[in-house]
Design an enzyme around this catalytic site. Sequence first.
Site, PDB file in Angstrom:
ATOM      1  N   ARG A 106      37.704  28.717   3.029  1.00  0.00           N
ATOM      2  CA  ARG A 106      36.763  27.850   2.310  1.00  0.00           C
ATOM      3  C   ARG A 106      37.217  26.428   2.512  1.00  0.00           C
ATOM      4  O   ARG A 106      38.387  26.100   2.254  1.00  0.00           O
ATOM      5  CB  ARG A 106      36.735  28.166   0.818  1.00  0.00           C
ATOM      6  CG  ARG A 106      36.066  27.047   0.012  1.00  0.00           C
ATOM      7  CD  ARG A 106      35.845  27.359  -1.434  1.00  0.00           C
ATOM      8  NE  ARG A 106      34.787  28.332  -1.600  1.00  0.00           N
ATOM      9  CZ  ARG A 106      34.162  28.573  -2.754  1.00  0.00           C
ATOM     10  NH1 ARG A 106      34.488  27.897  -3.839  1.00  0.00           N
ATOM     11  NH2 ARG A 106      33.213  29.475  -2.830  1.00  0.00           N
ATOM     12  N   HIS A 133      27.045  28.856   3.152  1.00  0.00           N
ATOM     13  CA  HIS A 133      27.764  29.742   2.225  1.00  0.00           C
ATOM     14  C   HIS A 133      27.294  31.191   2.474  1.00  0.00           C
ATOM     15  O   HIS A 133      26.627  31.815   1.642  1.00  0.00           O
ATOM     16  CB  HIS A 133      27.472  29.302   0.788  1.00  0.00           C
ATOM     17  CG  HIS A 133      28.437  29.842  -0.229  1.00  0.00           C
ATOM     18  ND1 HIS A 133      29.506  30.664   0.084  1.00  0.00           N
ATOM     19  CD2 HIS A 133      28.485  29.682  -1.590  1.00  0.00           C
ATOM     20  CE1 HIS A 133      30.164  30.965  -1.013  1.00  0.00           C
ATOM     21  NE2 HIS A 133      29.570  30.392  -2.039  1.00  0.00           N
ATOM     22  N   GLN A 136      27.820  34.217   0.005  1.00  0.00           N
ATOM     23  CA  GLN A 136      26.950  34.077  -1.169  1.00  0.00           C
ATOM     24  C   GLN A 136      25.561  34.658  -0.870  1.00  0.00           C
ATOM     25  O   GLN A 136      24.948  35.322  -1.711  1.00  0.00           O
ATOM     26  CB  GLN A 136      26.824  32.598  -1.542  1.00  0.00           C
ATOM     27  CG  GLN A 136      25.937  32.316  -2.747  1.00  0.00           C
ATOM     28  CD  GLN A 136      26.590  32.705  -4.061  1.00  0.00           C
ATOM     29  OE1 GLN A 136      27.730  32.369  -4.312  1.00  0.00           O
ATOM     30  NE2 GLN A 136      25.863  33.424  -4.898  1.00  0.00           N
ATOM     31  N   ASP A 230      21.313  25.197  -8.223  1.00  0.00           N
ATOM     32  CA  ASP A 230      22.749  25.032  -7.987  1.00  0.00           C
ATOM     33  C   ASP A 230      23.152  23.693  -8.602  1.00  0.00           C
ATOM     34  O   ASP A 230      22.293  22.866  -8.969  1.00  0.00           O
ATOM     35  CB  ASP A 230      23.016  25.071  -6.465  1.00  0.00           C
ATOM     36  CG  ASP A 230      24.498  25.032  -6.103  1.00  0.00           C
ATOM     37  OD1 ASP A 230      25.355  25.186  -6.995  1.00  0.00           O
ATOM     38  OD2 ASP A 230      24.797  24.829  -4.903  1.00  0.00           O
ATOM     39  N   CYS A 272      24.218  30.411  -8.088  1.00  0.00           N
ATOM     40  CA  CYS A 272      25.454  30.911  -7.469  1.00  0.00           C
ATOM     41  C   CYS A 272      26.654  30.766  -8.386  1.00  0.00           C
ATOM     42  O   CYS A 272      27.644  31.475  -8.239  1.00  0.00           O
ATOM     43  CB  CYS A 272      25.695  30.165  -6.152  1.00  0.00           C
ATOM     44  SG  CYS A 272      25.691  28.375  -6.354  1.00  0.00           S
ATOM     45  N   ARG A 317      28.945  39.566  -5.408  1.00  0.00           N
ATOM     46  CA  ARG A 317      29.876  38.921  -4.457  1.00  0.00           C
ATOM     47  C   ARG A 317      30.964  39.912  -4.059  1.00  0.00           C
ATOM     48  O   ARG A 317      31.386  39.977  -2.907  1.00  0.00           O
ATOM     49  CB  ARG A 317      30.541  37.676  -5.091  1.00  0.00           C
ATOM     50  CG  ARG A 317      29.611  36.567  -5.552  1.00  0.00           C
ATOM     51  CD  ARG A 317      28.817  35.940  -4.423  1.00  0.00           C
ATOM     52  NE  ARG A 317      29.644  35.541  -3.293  1.00  0.00           N
ATOM     53  CZ  ARG A 317      30.455  34.466  -3.259  1.00  0.00           C
ATOM     54  NH1 ARG A 317      30.523  33.643  -4.292  1.00  0.00           N
ATOM     55  NH2 ARG A 317      31.170  34.178  -2.181  1.00  0.00           N
TER      56      ARG A 317
HETATM   57  N1   CP Z   1      29.514  30.948  -6.062  1.00  0.00           N
HETATM   58  C1   CP Z   1      30.768  30.693  -5.652  1.00  0.00           C
HETATM   59  O1   CP Z   1      31.067  30.581  -4.460  1.00  0.00           O
HETATM   60  O2   CP Z   1      31.672  30.588  -6.662  1.00  0.00           O
HETATM   61  P1   CP Z   1      33.170  30.072  -6.536  1.00  0.00           P
HETATM   62  O3   CP Z   1      33.126  28.603  -6.193  1.00  0.00           O
HETATM   63  O4   CP Z   1      33.756  30.341  -7.884  1.00  0.00           O
HETATM   64  O5   CP Z   1      33.868  30.859  -5.454  1.00  0.00           O
HETATM   65  N1  NVA Z   2      26.925  23.704  -3.824  1.00  0.00           N
HETATM   66  C1  NVA Z   2      28.088  24.142  -4.560  1.00  0.00           C
HETATM   67  C2  NVA Z   2      28.229  25.620  -4.459  1.00  0.00           C
HETATM   68  C3  NVA Z   2      29.381  26.199  -5.236  1.00  0.00           C
HETATM   69  C4  NVA Z   2      29.498  27.675  -5.074  1.00  0.00           C
HETATM   70  C5  NVA Z   2      29.322  23.453  -4.016  1.00  0.00           C
HETATM   71  O1  NVA Z   2      29.472  23.385  -2.791  1.00  0.00           O
HETATM   72  O2  NVA Z   2      30.118  22.969  -4.803  1.00  0.00           O
END
Ligand code: CP
Ligand code: NVA
Length: 331
Positions: A106, A133, A136, A230, A272, A317
């Site tokens: 990530r 993502h 997700q 989101d 999400c 997830r």
């Molecule tokens: N939705 C999601 O990716 O959550 P986290 O940032 O907690 O991993």
């Molecule tokens: N758009 C958000 C998604 C988190 C799961 C971010 O990137 O912070």
Amino acid sequence: MACARGSLLKEIDLTKAQFLSLVEDARLLAQAHYDDDSRERLAGKNIALVFEKSSTRTRCAFEVAAHREGAHVTYLGPSGSHLGKEESIRDTARVLGRMFDGIEFRGFSQSSVEELAENAGVPVWNGLTDQWHPTQMLADIMTMIDNHDGPVEEIVYSFVGDGRNNVARSLLVTGALLGMNVRIVAPRELWPPADVVDIAETLAVDSRARILITDNISDGVDDADFVYTDMWVSMGESDEQWSSRVELLLPYRVTEQTMKLTGKPESRFMHCLPSVHDRSTALGQSVFDRFGLDGAEVTDDVFESPQSLVFEQAENRLHTIRAVLVEALGN
Ligand code: CP
Ligand code: NVA
């Protein structure tokens, strides 16, 4: 070097059949868990979890999925390894690839996860970048299929909010890949970039997806089975962005009225997570102190309503990431 088989760097690396097969595998694995099937399909495997950004769901899903299948995980967080400071992605990839059977990453730039995959020689999975993502999306499509009667191609969903962010981009291309009816509802300043829209429109030629990008909320959510939003400011963006985002996105906040505009009493709400839906977090309190808003992208009554699927998404997830790991590394 090309990336290893079993990698997942972005949704469009998958065909429609591959995507739906992972969702189906996830359903079988979830069932196996509830049936107390304790086979360990990843026994003896080692998986690295590399995070340049924070995470609750993605990290926990990878860890629990790996443990349930008998694999070991090593977590490398935003601090504590040499990555990005003393050691390049390319060198890190060549080190981790000699020790681990697979790597989750990530981070900020999509090019980082791609460089990692090109140099590791083992499968690499994108656990979120600024661009995409994909894990997700597997959970979200699983959740939509489970909460809709009829074929996936008949599902109508609307993302309402920051249409440029990773989740919005991923929802757009995923719906296009799977032949769904997908809308991005956002002020023009926050529409997805042209190259992402091009990808979606090209996919839609074959998949017969219906795509709408609009700043009109009524048109955008009309007939939607699922309304998705989101955070207004994503990880990696500056806190100062909040002022302009609130100004642009307040009309796009998901409220009971937004849900009514679908015209479908059975429409469901998706997110999400994490979410600013009340004042119970430091961020939620700060949004209230600065802008007088109790919650941001969604009101608490929608978030907590029976229409809300957010915790089902979160659970999925785990099942979908488990399917990704087993597909790539399963014995
Ligand atoms: N939705 C999601 O990716 O959550 P986290 O940032 O907690 O991993
Ligand atoms: N758009 C958000 C998604 C988190 C799961 C971010 O990137 O912070």
